[in-house]
Design a protein around this motif. Structure first.
Motif, PDB file in Angstrom:
ATOM      1  N   PHE A 126       0.798  -1.681  -0.076  1.00  0.00           N
ATOM      2  CA  PHE A 126      -0.015   0.053   0.071  1.00  0.00           C
ATOM      3  C   PHE A 126       1.473   1.217  -0.317  1.00  0.00           C
ATOM      4  O   PHE A 126       1.476   1.450   0.875  1.00  0.00           O
ATOM      5  N   SER A 127       0.899   2.244  -1.362  1.00  0.00           N
ATOM      6  CA  SER A 127       1.287   2.893  -1.339  1.00  0.00           C
ATOM      7  C   SER A 127       1.454   4.401  -0.251  1.00  0.00           C
ATOM      8  O   SER A 127      -0.467   4.655  -1.255  1.00  0.00           O
TER       9      SER A 127
ATOM     10  N   GLN B  18      -1.600  -0.462 -12.151  1.00  0.00           N
ATOM     11  CA  GLN B  18      -1.818  -0.620 -13.505  1.00  0.00           C
ATOM     12  C   GLN B  18      -0.979  -2.227 -13.903  1.00  0.00           C
ATOM     13  O   GLN B  18      -1.906  -3.141 -14.093  1.00  0.00           O
ATOM     14  N   LEU B  19       0.403  -1.555 -13.336  1.00  0.00           N
ATOM     15  CA  LEU B  19       1.361  -2.669 -13.546  1.00  0.00           C
ATOM     16  C   LEU B  19       1.240  -3.496 -12.690  1.00  0.00           C
ATOM     17  O   LEU B  19       2.048  -4.918 -12.748  1.00  0.00           O
ATOM     18  N   GLY B  20       0.721  -3.594 -11.270  1.00  0.00           N
ATOM     19  CA  GLY B  20       0.560  -3.913 -10.351  1.00  0.00           C
ATOM     20  C   GLY B  20       1.601  -4.276  -9.625  1.00  0.00           C
ATOM     21  O   GLY B  20       2.239  -5.383  -8.667  1.00  0.00           O
ATOM     22  N   GLY B  21       2.156  -2.688  -8.979  1.00  0.00           N
ATOM     23  CA  GLY B  21       3.886  -3.107  -8.338  1.00  0.00           C
ATOM     24  C   GLY B  21       3.264  -2.746  -8.030  1.00  0.00           C
ATOM     25  O   GLY B  21       4.778  -3.384  -6.360  1.00  0.00           O
TER      26      GLY B  21
ATOM     27  N   GLY C 123      -7.074  -0.714 -15.292  1.00  0.00           N
ATOM     28  CA  GLY C 123      -6.094  -1.081 -14.454  1.00  0.00           C
ATOM     29  C   GLY C 123      -5.804  -0.935 -12.874  1.00  0.00           C
ATOM     30  O   GLY C 123      -5.586  -2.221 -12.062  1.00  0.00           O
ATOM     31  N   PHE C 124      -6.949  -0.446 -12.255  1.00  0.00           N
ATOM     32  CA  PHE C 124      -7.202  -0.354 -10.978  1.00  0.00           C
ATOM     33  C   PHE C 124      -8.673  -0.007 -10.440  1.00  0.00           C
ATOM     34  O   PHE C 124      -9.626   0.200 -11.567  1.00  0.00           O
ATOM     35  N   ARG C 125      -9.425  -0.247  -9.454  1.00  0.00           N
ATOM     36  CA  ARG C 125     -10.656   0.086  -9.265  1.00  0.00           C
ATOM     37  C   ARG C 125     -10.766   0.985  -7.881  1.00  0.00           C
ATOM     38  O   ARG C 125      -9.873   0.469  -7.085  1.00  0.00           O
TER      39      ARG C 125
ATOM     40  N   THR D 232      -7.837   3.275  -4.278  1.00  0.00           N
ATOM     41  CA  THR D 232      -8.002   2.017  -5.252  1.00  0.00           C
ATOM     42  C   THR D 232      -6.735   0.677  -5.337  1.00  0.00           C
ATOM     43  O   THR D 232      -6.190   1.136  -4.296  1.00  0.00           O
ATOM     44  N   VAL D 233      -7.437  -0.234  -5.669  1.00  0.00           N
ATOM     45  CA  VAL D 233      -6.497  -1.219  -5.857  1.00  0.00           C
ATOM     46  C   VAL D 233      -6.459  -1.616  -7.312  1.00  0.00           C
ATOM     47  O   VAL D 233      -7.060  -1.286  -8.183  1.00  0.00           O
ATOM     48  N   SER D 234      -5.733  -2.589  -7.464  1.00  0.00           N
ATOM     49  CA  SER D 234      -4.628  -2.657  -9.194  1.00  0.00           C
ATOM     50  C   SER D 234      -6.126  -4.019  -9.337  1.00  0.00           C
ATOM     51  O   SER D 234      -6.410  -5.158  -7.975  1.00  0.00           O
ATOM     52  N   GLU D 235      -6.029  -4.259  -9.937  1.00  0.00           N
ATOM     53  CA  GLU D 235      -7.477  -4.688 -11.200  1.00  0.00           C
ATOM     54  C   GLU D 235      -6.632  -5.699 -11.325  1.00  0.00           C
ATOM     55  O   GLU D 235      -7.268  -7.029 -10.461  1.00  0.00           O
TER      56      GLU D 235
END
Length: 340
Positions: A37-38, A87-90, A144-146, A246-249
């Protein structure tokens, strides 16, 4: 020979590192999985407090299958980069002003039109229940996120090196903005020259005279100590500026349905915590900043409202009927939940 061996060694180490990561995240079904979590708030700020509640609840509601590790103060990335990493899942989660997401969904810029709502309750109704807002958030998973929930930051106001009693005082002054057209247009309509920069650079830039001030909610002003370098706080409350979590999709789709429900429940409870904390803390934060030497004023708002009328017309030129939808929704909400 050495170079070849070196390349082989590097490749082997990389493979081992990837294998180790895979074992940590997908080995034992009962193993704890770490989610990153950033955010850019300081450790003592309200975002960090809400993030800690969220992390605790995620662990509780997933029976310890997931642990949320929090990286505050931009340790991993500034706001735009954190969203890219989603978006990249990083990274798995971030929380930022709605306008920060507008790079990927431009119509979200419209949430930063000036003076849309007057109270927290009106803002909550807009973000939670308005038809337009729901439709906008529904478009984000394909980016890429929600959005899981909306946390609180409050209403944006100014901290400046010199007093700001009216738009006339903005002439010739440089105002930091984040990459958001609506905020930039609003600042320029008031009379400022605008300078885009990450929030992590703002304190030093004001201190060095690169810009003359910045605008953010009181909670952010206090947390990031902007009042120390720009001691004139002017409570214009010109934009309601909450913080979608938001969370990575990619992360979301890897959750089981049960864990999706658990994470969503944690997000909702963290939102309720954040809203109460920020709303109830504002007056105390203002008093603390006064005691630290800041000058706090509430200007006559009429001239500021008048100065930004061009922003709505400018927005219509780009977003068309979407502007009227937002203005209609917020007008109805103000009627339904009038300010005291």
């Amino acid at each position: 020979m050495f170079k070849k061996l070196s390349r082989m060694t590097t490749g082997t180490l990389t493979a081992v590192a990837l294998l180790g990561t895979a074992m940590l995240t997908s080995g034992d079904a009962n193993a704890e999985k770490v989610l990153r979590f950033s955010h850019t708030d300081n450790p003592g700020g309200s975002r960090q407090a809400a993030a800690e509640v969220f992390a605790e609840k995620v662990s509780e509601y997933t029976q310890g299958r997931y642990k949320v590790r929090i990286y505050p103060a931009g340790q991993l990335a500034n706001d735009p980069k954190a969203i890219e990493q989603l978006q990249l899942g990083g990274v798995d989660f971030t929380v930022s002003a709605t306008g920060s997401y507008a790079t990927h969904q431009p119509s979200l810029n419209l949430t930063a039109m000036p003076f849309l709502v007057d109270t927290y309750e009106q803002g909550w109704e807009f973000y939670d229940n308005s038809a337009w807002m729901k439709s906008e958030f529904a478009k984000l998973p394909e980016k890429g996120f929600r959005v899981l929930s909306t946390w609180e930051a409050g209403f944006r106001s100014f901290t400046t090196s010199d007093p700001l009693a009216s738009p006339k005082d903005a002439e010739g002054k440089k105002m930091r903005v984040y990459p958001n057209d609506m905020i930039r247009w609003t600042m320029e309509a008031i009379g400022f020259q605008t300078v885009v920069m990450p929030i992590t650079d703002v304190y030093l830039s004001i201190q060095q005279g690169v810009v003359n001030g910045q605008e953010n909610p009181v909670d952010t002003i206090k947390s990031l100590r902007f009042y120390e370098v720009a001691p004139n706080i002017t409570l214009t409350r010109h934009v309601y500026s909450p913080l979608p979590l938001t969370v990575s999709e990619q992360t979301w789709q890897n959750f089981s349905p049960e864990d999706q429900a658990a994470v969503q429940k944690a997000a909702n409870e963290a939102s309720a915590f954040s809203r109460k904390l920020v709303r109830d803390s504002v007056n105390g934060q203002i008093e603390e900043m006064k005691k630290a030497g800041a000058t706090v004023s509430v200007p006559e708002i009429g001239p500021f409202r008048d100065s930004v009328q061009s922003v709505y017309e400018k927005a219509k030129g780009i977003y068309g009927d979407e502007v009227e939808k937002v203005l209609a929704d917020t007008a109805e909400i103000r009627k339904k939940l009038p300010a005291n």
